[in-house]
Design a protein around this motif. Structure first.
Motif, mmCIF file in Angstrom:
data_model
loop_
_atom_site.group_PDB
_atom_site.id
_atom_site.type_symbol
_atom_site.label_atom_id
_atom_site.label_comp_id
_atom_site.label_asym_id
_atom_site.label_seq_id
_atom_site.Cartn_x
_atom_site.Cartn_y
_atom_site.Cartn_z
ATOM 1 N N VAL A 23 13.640 67.061 124.904
ATOM 2 C CA VAL A 23 13.554 65.610 124.933
ATOM 3 C C VAL A 23 14.556 65.119 125.970
ATOM 4 N N TYR A 24 14.068 64.314 126.920
ATOM 5 C CA TYR A 24 14.914 63.727 127.942
ATOM 6 C C TYR A 24 15.049 62.233 127.654
ATOM 7 N N ILE A 25 16.269 61.734 127.691
ATOM 8 C CA ILE A 25 16.529 60.315 127.454
ATOM 9 C C ILE A 25 17.270 59.782 128.678
ATOM 10 N N PHE A 26 16.703 58.761 129.301
ATOM 11 C CA PHE A 26 17.352 58.206 130.484
ATOM 12 C C PHE A 26 17.019 56.739 130.627
ATOM 13 N N GLN A 27 17.876 56.022 131.340
ATOM 14 C CA GLN A 27 17.643 54.612 131.555
ATOM 15 C C GLN A 27 16.695 54.421 132.724
ATOM 16 N N ALA A 28 15.777 53.481 132.559
ATOM 17 C CA ALA A 28 14.882 53.132 133.631
ATOM 18 C C ALA A 28 15.615 52.189 134.578
ATOM 19 N N LEU A 29 15.341 52.292 135.856
ATOM 20 C CA LEU A 29 15.957 51.394 136.820
ATOM 21 C C LEU A 29 15.099 50.147 136.917
ATOM 22 N N SER A 30 15.756 49.010 137.003
ATOM 23 C CA SER A 30 15.019 47.761 137.154
ATOM 24 C C SER A 30 15.816 46.848 138.068
ATOM 25 N N GLY A 31 15.206 45.803 138.459
ATOM 26 C CA GLY A 31 15.893 44.853 139.342
ATOM 27 C C GLY A 31 15.257 44.868 140.714
ATOM 28 N N ILE B 295 12.009 57.816 127.413
ATOM 29 C CA ILE B 295 12.128 59.066 126.657
ATOM 30 C C ILE B 295 10.908 59.910 126.991
ATOM 31 N N SER B 296 11.154 61.163 127.311
ATOM 32 C CA SER B 296 10.031 62.069 127.577
ATOM 33 C C SER B 296 10.215 63.351 126.779
ATOM 34 N N ILE B 297 9.105 63.984 126.528
ATOM 35 C CA ILE B 297 9.098 65.315 125.926
ATOM 36 C C ILE B 297 8.598 66.240 127.019
ATOM 37 N N ASN B 298 9.457 67.169 127.402
ATOM 38 C CA ASN B 298 9.190 68.018 128.556
ATOM 39 C C ASN B 298 8.949 67.105 129.767
ATOM 40 N N ASP B 299 7.803 67.086 130.347
ATOM 41 C CA ASP B 299 7.565 66.259 131.537
ATOM 42 C C ASP B 299 6.677 65.049 131.266
ATOM 43 N N ASN B 300 6.466 64.701 129.997
ATOM 44 C CA ASN B 300 5.557 63.615 129.655
ATOM 45 C C ASN B 300 6.279 62.503 128.915
ATOM 46 N N LEU B 301 6.149 61.271 129.429
ATOM 47 C CA LEU B 301 6.725 60.135 128.716
ATOM 48 C C LEU B 301 6.061 60.008 127.356
ATOM 49 N N ILE B 302 6.847 59.587 126.368
ATOM 50 C CA ILE B 302 6.253 59.446 125.039
ATOM 51 C C ILE B 302 5.251 58.301 125.038
ATOM 52 N N VAL B 303 4.284 58.387 124.153
ATOM 53 C CA VAL B 303 3.228 57.384 124.058
ATOM 54 C C VAL B 303 3.640 56.271 123.091
ATOM 55 N N ASP B 304 4.187 56.636 121.959
ATOM 56 C CA ASP B 304 4.532 55.665 120.911
ATOM 57 C C ASP B 304 5.975 55.191 121.081
ATOM 58 N N ARG B 305 6.138 54.113 121.831
ATOM 59 C CA ARG B 305 7.471 53.554 122.085
ATOM 60 C C ARG B 305 7.981 52.722 120.908
#
Length: 92
Positions: A83-91, A60-70
């Motif tokens: 607010v941008y919400i997206f899945q992180a890629l893993s694997g 989750i980011s606000i504008n271009d910055n990932l949020i600090v308090d996860r």
């Protein structure tokens, strides 16, 4: 009002969001997620774990910055924020 955007696969799970125009009251990231969940119940289950913290493979980011308090999602979203919400890629 802050705008919420997310990856396209999340929109397909919630057809009510298909117009992709999501405006919510300003507040914390937790408030924003709650507001989206009120529009389309069950949304928060995709981005938050059972304790209300950000899921491991979600970013989750606000504008271009990932949020600090996860954990408590207390980062503030300004009136003109996105607010941008997206899945992180893993694997591998």
């Amino acid at each position: 009002m802050p705008r919420v955007e997310m990856t396209s696969h999340l929109y397909r799970f919630f057809p009510v969001l298909e117009n992709r125009e999501i405006l919510v009251p300003e507040g914390s990231v937790a408030d924003v997620v709650r507001s989206v969940n009120e529009i389309t119940p069950g949304f928060s289950d995709y981005v938050l774990n059972d304790y209300g913290a950000q899921r491991r493979h979600v970013l989750i980011s606000i504008n271009d910055n990932l949020i600090v308090d996860r954990n408590a999602l207390t980062d503030r979203v300004a009136e003109d924020g996105t607010v941008y919400i997206f899945q992180a890629l893993s694997g591998g």
